[in-house]
Structures are given as structure tokens and as C-alpha cells.
Design a protein around this motif. Structure first.
Motif, mmCIF file in Angstrom:
data_model
loop_
_atom_site.group_PDB
_atom_site.id
_atom_site.type_symbol
_atom_site.label_atom_id
_atom_site.label_comp_id
_atom_site.label_asym_id
_atom_site.label_seq_id
_atom_site.Cartn_x
_atom_site.Cartn_y
_atom_site.Cartn_z
ATOM 1 N N ASN A 107 0.983 -1.137 0.028
ATOM 2 C CA ASN A 107 -0.136 -0.013 -0.157
ATOM 3 C C ASN A 107 0.985 1.254 -0.079
ATOM 4 O O ASN A 107 1.589 1.681 0.825
ATOM 5 C CB ASN A 107 -0.954 0.053 1.286
ATOM 6 N N HIS A 145 0.345 4.166 -0.164
ATOM 7 C CA HIS A 145 -0.176 5.219 0.397
ATOM 8 C C HIS A 145 0.067 5.300 1.937
ATOM 9 O O HIS A 145 -0.028 6.156 2.883
ATOM 10 C CB HIS A 145 -1.846 5.512 0.279
ATOM 11 N N HIS A 150 3.974 8.261 -1.997
ATOM 12 C CA HIS A 150 2.239 8.729 -2.145
ATOM 13 C C HIS A 150 1.767 9.287 -3.416
ATOM 14 O O HIS A 150 0.687 9.283 -3.623
ATOM 15 C CB HIS A 150 1.747 9.850 -0.969
ATOM 16 N N HIS A 151 2.978 9.863 -4.308
ATOM 17 C CA HIS A 151 2.662 10.480 -5.528
ATOM 18 C C HIS A 151 2.895 9.607 -6.422
ATOM 19 O O HIS A 151 3.798 9.211 -6.522
ATOM 20 C CB HIS A 151 3.479 11.827 -5.655
#
Length: 148
Positions: A103, A105, A112-113
């Protein structure tokens, strides 16, 4: 019969041995075998390619135009850095599902980007190797809807 390119980026050739606590113990060969089998069971054909080189990934995306119906892409770290991959995806106008084993994120901020997300029809992350079969199902569903 739908044709799907399963494209894996840098360091994914080390699956099963590289940080198994993050990426699991499933090898790339196992992932590719599962993708081929799942695609076949679903009435499709999956072609699998892995490269540690950004240009080779771009070449594979370009070659997919006219030969593949869609792409399942795990761009690895290039997800967070490669405008060139984003441009290649936008240029071929094929549906792309972005996949990550972990994951992204819930990890380091820089992960995250995604430069891939704006040109993908969706993103699947955090489900380990199962994410690939989920992506194949999502891509085939998208192709079916588009054909109807």
C-alpha cells in the motif's frame, strides 16, 4: 480474446527475496504464471515483461499499441519519478491499471505521489500478488464495458 500486457518495472525481478516483509515471498515467475493462468481462465491472453530500464518499459508500452488491448503496470519506483512513462501511457491511448504489491499510501511520503495515476483508469495497491489478478479482472471488465 482480449490481449493484456503485464508490465513490471525495476527491482521486481527480485520478488520473493527483496524485502519479503514488504513485498511478500511470491517470486516474479509465480506472479507471471498466475497472471497468464488467470487471464486464460478469463478468456484472455497475458504477455509478461519485466525490465529495470525505463526506456525498455517505454518501448514495451509503445509496442503495445495495436497489439494489446490494455496494460497492467507495476512501474515500481518509476511510479514516483517518471514523467516519461506517464507520457508514453497517454500517447498509446490504451487502458492501464496501476498495480503495487504494498500500500504505497501507507509508506514513505515520496511513495504517495504517482505519475501513473493521472493516465491510468485505476490503481490497485496493498493486496500483494493478488493485486495482479484483481487488475486483470478490472481491466477485462473495463474492456467489456467499452465494447458494449
Amino acid at each position: 480474446m482480449s490481449r493484456i500486457l503485464v508490465l513490471n518495472g525495476p527491482n521486481l525481478n527480485l520478488l520473493g527475496t527483496r524485502q519479503p516483509e514488504v513485498y511478500g515471498s511470491t517470486t516474479l515467475a509465480m506472479v507471471e504464471g498466475a497472471c497468464r493462468q488467470h487471464a486464460q481462465t478469463s478468456g484472455a491472453v497475458a504477455t509478461c515483461i519485466q525490465s529495470n530500464h525505463e526506456g525498455a518499459l517505454i518501448d514495451a508500452i509503445h509496442a503495445a499499441k495495436g497489439t494489446q488491448d490494455g496494460i497492467v503496470l507495476n512501474a515500481g519506483a518509476y511510479t514516483h519519478t517518471s514523467i516519461a512513462l506517464m507520457d508514453a501511457i497517454a500517447s498509446v491511448e490504451l487502458p492501464v491499471i496501476e498495480v503495487h504489491l504494498s500500500n504505497i499510501h501507507a509508506r514513505e511520503q515520496f511513495r504517495h505521489h504517482s505519475f501513473i495515476a493521472p493516465v491510468a483508469i485505476g490503481q490497485i495497491c496493498g493486496f500483494g500478488a493478488q493485486g495482479y489478478t484483481l487488475a486483470i479482472d478490472a481491466l477485462l471488465g473495463h474492456l467489456k464495458e467499452r465494447a458494449d
